[in-house]
Design a protein around this motif. Structure first.
Motif, PDB file in Angstrom:
ATOM      1  N   THR A   1      -1.068   0.046  -9.894  1.00 52.97           N
ATOM      2  CA  THR A   1      -1.996  -0.813  -9.160  1.00 52.97           C
ATOM      3  C   THR A   1      -2.445  -1.935 -10.080  1.00 52.97           C
ATOM      4  O   THR A   1      -2.138  -1.930 -11.284  1.00 52.97           O
TER       5      THR A   1
ATOM      6  N   THR B   1      -3.946   4.146   0.343  1.00 51.72           N
ATOM      7  CA  THR B   1      -4.741   3.344  -0.593  1.00 51.72           C
ATOM      8  C   THR B   1      -5.405   2.162   0.120  1.00 51.72           C
ATOM      9  O   THR B   1      -5.228   1.001  -0.286  1.00 51.72           O
TER      10      THR B   1
ATOM     11  N   THR C   1      -0.704  -5.137 -13.924  1.00 55.26           N
ATOM     12  CA  THR C   1      -0.417  -3.907 -13.192  1.00 55.26           C
ATOM     13  C   THR C   1      -0.464  -2.731 -14.155  1.00 55.26           C
ATOM     14  O   THR C   1       0.137  -2.784 -15.235  1.00 55.26           O
TER      15      THR C   1
ATOM     16  N   LEU D   1      -7.450  -0.458  -2.047  1.00 53.03           N
ATOM     17  CA  LEU D   1      -6.807  -1.215  -3.122  1.00 53.03           C
ATOM     18  C   LEU D   1      -6.038  -2.404  -2.548  1.00 53.03           C
ATOM     19  O   LEU D   1      -5.377  -2.279  -1.519  1.00 53.03           O
TER      20      LEU D   1
ATOM     21  N   HIS E   1       0.848  -1.180   0.000  1.00 47.96           N
ATOM     22  CA  HIS E   1       0.000   0.000   0.000  1.00 47.96           C
ATOM     23  C   HIS E   1       0.886   1.232   0.000  1.00 47.96           C
ATOM     24  O   HIS E   1       2.048   1.180   0.416  1.00 47.96           O
TER      25      HIS E   1
ATOM     26  N   ALA F   1      -0.775  -1.466  -4.368  1.00 52.11           N
ATOM     27  CA  ALA F   1      -0.408  -0.182  -4.967  1.00 52.11           C
ATOM     28  C   ALA F   1       1.065   0.075  -4.675  1.00 52.11           C
ATOM     29  O   ALA F   1       1.517  -0.076  -3.540  1.00 52.11           O
TER      30      ALA F   1
END
Length: 306
Positions: free
Chosen positions: A146, A121, A156, A124, A100, A127
């Motif tokens: 991401t 993030t 990605t 998600l 993250h 990331a």
């Protein structure tokens, strides 16, 4: 520094310093980079220089995240100055999954930086590679990589979000996805409970030149000779972004003779020249070492000087 481009250029330091980013601070430069192991308990190699030729290693830049799980890895730092403070954006997480984006601050660009306890993030699953950009109107943006499982080439991708404050992101949007075979990371890769022909775009970094926005980004498998850097262009920070050429035409193994060159950043030196920092593998493929190369600007975007 001499403007002799990437081809034949040796690394500026022989130690491990991947994903290099250079911050210019008055008459000195500070380089930060990813390392596989902590340095005296801190993440991120730092190197200092006043001439961009001789680089002196110094302490690690970032104090570990308080309470981080054993085995947490720290990747790809970038640093900016704002509001009288130095801000480091980076990712942290366990190995290849769960990274993250985070932010840390320091009173000096050499560090030490201290994490602010903020997951930028949380929504998600993954990331990495945050790259802050300040536009001429004062707005801040954060580009990053991401995962995105849809379309013809899942993998990605590159996204951007407004930095509504130096410690907060607005809604992100995906701005670049894989479009070519050179961006393939691994065939039949097991991810998220399925197997994918996985593609990777990563390491975004944006500069503004002649009222247009230029994004450097890396693609492919960072372990291999197929890894390289391409360029996209946009009329505004949020895009839409359009790749300029087909393939890693800004920086590649074939053109430079370096093994897997990539994950570059850019800065302006004391002479006003645009310099890119990037890494490549040593011959044994055990160390990713930092390089610098000068660029020129053409109607089609940035080009390495040779």
């Amino acid at each position: 520094m001499t403007a002799d481009g990437a081809a034949g250029r040796p690394p500026v330091w022989d130690g491990y310093c991947a994903d290099p980013f250079v911050f210019r601070d008055g008459d000195r430069y500070v380089m930060y980079g990813t390392t596989p192991e902590p340095l005296d308990g801190r993440a991120f190699q730092t190197l200092h220089s006043t001439d961009l030729v001789t680089w002196t290693p110094a302490d690690g830049a970032l104090e570990p995240v308080p309470g981080a799980a054993p085995g947490t890895e720290y990747w790809a730092p970038e640093v900016v100055a704002a509001d009288g403070t130095y801000w480091m954006y980076y990712s942290a997480g366990p190995g290849d999954a769960g990274h993250h984006l985070r932010v840390a601050t320091a009173i000096d660009p050499a560090g030490p930086f201290h994490d602010l306890g903020i997951d930028l993030t949380p929504e998600l699953p993954f990331a990495i590679d945050p790259s802050p950009f300040r536009d001429d109107d004062g707005s801040w943006w954060l580009y990053f990589a991401t995962d995105f499982l849809y379309g013809d080439r899942p993998g990605t991708v590159v996204a951007v979000a407004p930095l509504t404050a130096m410690t907060a992101l607005g809604e992100h949007r995906i701005v670049l996805t894989a479009t070519a075979d050179w961006q393939r990371y691994q065939a039949n890769r097991p991810m998220y409970g399925a197997n994918y022909d996985w593609h990777t775009l990563e390491g975004p970094h944006v500069v503004r030149h002649d009222n247009r926005y230029w994004m450097f980004y890396s693609g492919g498998d960072w372990h291999s000779e197929g890894y390289g850097v391409a360029v996209a262009v946009a009329e505004r920070p949020a895009g839409p972004w359009t790749p300029q050429w087909e393939g890693p035409t800004f920086l590649s193994t074939a053109a430079s003779g370096l093994i897997g060159p990539g994950h570059n950043s850019a800065f302006v030196d004391h002479d006003g020249s645009c310099i890119v920092a990037f890494h490549s593998w040593n011959a044994e493929r055990t160390i990713r070492r930092p390089h610098l190369a000068a660029t020129s600007w053409t109607p089609d975007g940035p080009a390495l000087l040779t």
